[in-house]
Scaffold this motif. Structure first.
Motif, PDB file in Angstrom:
ATOM      1  N   ALA A 343       0.837  -1.209   0.000  1.00 15.50           N
ATOM      2  CA  ALA A 343       0.000   0.000   0.000  1.00 15.50           C
ATOM      3  C   ALA A 343       0.872   1.259   0.000  1.00 15.50           C
ATOM      4  CB  ALA A 343      -0.925  -0.018   1.211  1.00 15.50           C
ATOM      5  N   GLY A 346       1.691   2.190  -3.283  1.00 15.56           N
ATOM      6  CA  GLY A 346       0.527   2.500  -4.116  1.00 15.56           C
ATOM      7  C   GLY A 346      -0.036   1.311  -4.850  1.00 15.56           C
ATOM      8  N   LYS A 350      -5.309   1.998  -0.258  1.00 18.01           N
ATOM      9  CA  LYS A 350      -4.580   3.107   0.352  1.00 18.01           C
ATOM     10  C   LYS A 350      -4.600   3.052   1.881  1.00 18.01           C
ATOM     11  CE  LYS A 350      -4.236   8.148   0.191  1.00 18.01           C
ATOM     12  NZ  LYS A 350      -4.833   9.400  -0.370  1.00 18.01           N
ATOM     13  N   LYS A 469      -2.599   5.095 -10.118  1.00 18.02           N
ATOM     14  CA  LYS A 469      -1.631   5.812  -9.293  1.00 18.02           C
ATOM     15  C   LYS A 469      -1.181   7.099  -9.991  1.00 18.02           C
ATOM     16  CE  LYS A 469       2.833   4.939  -7.025  1.00 18.02           C
ATOM     17  NZ  LYS A 469       3.933   3.950  -6.882  1.00 18.02           N
TER      18      LYS A 469
END
Length: 472
Positions: A343, A346, A350, A469
Motif C-alpha cells: 500500500a 501505491g 490506500k 496511481k
C-alpha cells in the motif's frame, strides 16, 4: 480507527522470531498428508525421502533468504526482495498471489482443519452439519467455526503486537512439546511395531491403484517416480511452508539483520527434524497400508489410537486444535505486513498503508480476514494444496534466482550474512523447485493451472493499479 504512526515498533526478539517461523509452519499438514504421500510412493524409504527432500529445500531456501533479509531488513519480506532484485512488477505479482492465494488460502485451509478436528470433541461442529443451503454454496458448522476463528485472531492482532506475540509463544511451545511427546510415546507405547515390516519395502517405489475394485500396489520408476514424488511433495511442501513469514515482520524484530536469518535457520531446522521423526513414528506404529488408507487421511489419529487406545482420537484432536490455532495466529499476524508495504508503494488499498493507535496495520488485517473467510466457503483441502504449493515454490525459486542477480548487479552492497553453500545449494534448490513445478502441472494440471492463472492475472491488475496511481 485512529491512525497515529506509520512506523513499526521493534519488539520481537530471537525467540519470538523463531516461534513465528516454527509456529507458522506447523499447522495440520503433518497430521494428514503422509497418507497421500504413501499412496503415491508406496515404500518406507520413499516416504521418508519425500520429507527429507522437502526439509533440504526448506532449509536451503531459508538459509538463502538470510542474505536477503540482512540486505533488506524491512517489513514486506519476499515482496521487497523481488522488487529490489527484479522490478516492481515481480514484487507485485508475488504480493497479488500472496493475497489472493498463498496466505489467505493457507489461513482458510488451516482454519477448516481446526474446525474438522474440533468436531471430534463437539460433533455438532462437523462439516456434515449443514446450517444453510443456498444451492450454489452450502455452509456447514465447520466453515462457520473456521470463519469465527479467523475473525477472532484478526481482532486480537489489531490490538497490538503483544497479544499476537503471546499467543505465538504459548501455542507454538505447546505444540512442539506435544509433538515431541507423541513421537516418543509412539516408540515406547505402541502395541505392535511395524518397523521391520515397513522398512522391508526399502526404496522400492509403488503407487496404490485406486481404480474401482482395486487396491493393488504397482511398481513405478523413471519419469513416473519423479512425477509421483512431485505430486507427493505438494503435501509436504504445504506442511513446511510459511517459514518465510518472519521476513514480513522485519520492522518489528530487534536487530533484524542478525535475528531474522538466525530465526529462519533455527525454526526450519526444528520443524524439519520433528516432521521426519513424526513419519518415522508413523512407520513404527502403523503398517504402510494403514498409513495410506487412514480414514479421511488422518494418519495421526490412526497412530494415536494405536498408542493411547480410544482416547487417542481426543489427544490428537486437541493437539491439532492447538497447532492450527497457533499456526493461523502467525499467518494472520505476518501476512498483513506485506499488504501494508504494498500500500505504501501505491499497489494495495490506500488505507492499508496506515497503522492504528496500536502500531499495527488494522485495515490490512481486516482485508486479509474478509478474503480468507470467503475462501473458507470454497475448495477442498487437497485442491488448495496443489494450487498453493505450485505458486509458493514458483516464487521461492524466483526469489533465490534474485540472489544471483543482486550479486551481479550490486556486488558492493552490504551483506552482513551470505547465503550458505552459495552458489551450489541455491542452484540445487532452483533445479528441484522447477522440476517440482513442471511435474505438478503434469500430475495435477487443473489446480496447478489455476495457481499459475492467478499469478498471470496479476499482470493486467498491476498496470491498472499503476494507471490509477498516475491519475491521482
Amino acid at each position: 480507527m485512529t491512525e497515529q504512526t506509520n512506523s513499526f515498533k521493534p519488539s520481537l526478539g530471537l525467540f519470538d522470531a523463531t516461534m513465528v517461523v516454527a509456529g507458522s509452519m506447523i499447522g495440520s499438514g503433518i497430521f494428514i498428508v503422509s497418507a497421500d504421500i504413501t499412496r503415491n510412493v508406496g515404500s518406507a524409504g520413499w516416504l521418508i525421502a519425500v520429507w527429507l527432500i522437502t526439509g533440504f529445500m526448506t532449509l536451503t531456501a531459508a538459509l538463502s533468504y538470510g542474505e536477503l533479509s540482512a540486505m533488506f531488513p524491512k517489513a514486506g519480506g519476499q515482496y521487497v526482495y523481488l522488487k529490489e532484485a527484479f522490478n516492481p512488477l515481480a514484487g507485485f505479482l508475488y504480493g497479488w498471489s500472496f493475497f489472493t492465494v498463498i496466505q489467505t488460502a493457507t489461513i482458510a485451509a488451516v482454519g477448516v482443519a481446526f474446525s474438522k478436528f474440533a468436531a471430534y470433541i463437539f460433533p455438532a461442529l462437523s462439516e456434515k452439519n449443514i446450517l444453510l443451503d443456498l444451492g450454489i454454496v452450502t455452509i456447514s458448522a465447520a466453515q462457520v467455526v473456521s470463519i469465527i476463528l479467523i475473525i477472532f485472531l484478526t481482532y486480537i492482532n489489531t490490538k497490538g503486537i503483544e497479544g499476537g506475540k503471546l499467543i505465538q509463544r504459548v501455542f507454538t511451545s505447546a505444540k512442539l512439546l506435544a509433538l515431541f511427546g507423541l513421537i516418543v510415546f509412539g516408540f515406547i507405547l505402541a502395541k505392535h511395531s511395524f518397523w521391520e515390516e515397513n522398512w522391508f519395502t526399502g526404496m522400492n517405489a509403488m503407487k496404490l491403484d485406486s481404480s474401482p475394485g482395486n487396491s493393488n500396489w504397482l511398481s513405478i520408476g523413471g519419469a513416473a517416480l519423479v512425477g509421483a514424488v512431485a505430486a507427493s511433495m505438494s503435501g509436504s511442501i504445504f506442511s513446511s511452508d510459511a517459514w518465510n513469514n518472519v521476513t514480513f515482520i522485519a520492522g518489528e524484530i530487534k536487530n533484524p539483520k542478525k535475528n531474522i536469518g538466525m530465526s529462519l535457520f533455527l525454526g526450519t531446522l526444528i520443524v524439519t527434524v520433528i516432521y521426519v521423526c513424526a513419519n518415522l513414528m508413523y512407520l513404527n506404529v502403523l503398517p504402510l497400508n494403514g498409513i495410506a488408507s487412514a480414514e479421511n487421511d488422518r494418519v495421526a489419529v490412526a497412530a494415536a489410537k494405536e498408542i493411547f487406545g480410544g482416547a487417542g482420537t481426543y489427544v490428537i484432536a486437541v493437539l491439532i486444535m492447538v497447532s492450527t490455532f497457533g499456526c493461523n495466529n502467525g499467518l494472520i499476524l505476518a501476512g498483513a505486513r506485506v499488504y501494508n508495504t504494498m500500500a505504501k508503494d501505491g499497489l494495495f488499498f490506500k488505507k492499508a498503508a496506515s497503522l492504528n493507535k496500536n502500531v499495527v496495520p488494522e485495515f490490512a488485517l481486516w482485508a486479509q480476514c474478509i478474503w480468507a473467510c470467503g475462501l473458507c466457503l470454497s475448495g477442498s483441502y487437497g485442491n488448495l494444496l496443489d494450487m498453493i504449493s505450485f505458486v509458493v515454490v514458483l516464487f521461492y525459486a524466483l526469489t533465490i534466482i534474485g540472489i544471483f542477480k543482486l550479486r551481479k548487479d550490486r556486488p558492493d552492497a552490504e551483506r552482513p550474512y551470505k547465503a550458505f553453500g552459495y552458489p551450489v545449494l541455491p542452484i540445487i534448490y532452483i533445479i528441484l523447485a522447477i522440476t517440482f513445478c513442471v511435474f505438478l502441472i503434469k500430475m495435477s494440471p487443473k489446480f496447478a493451472g489455476y495457481g499459475l492463472g492467478i499469478v498471470l492475472l496479476g499482470i493486467p491488475v498491476y498496470y491498472i493499479a499503476i494507471g490509477n496511481k498516475k491519475n491521482v
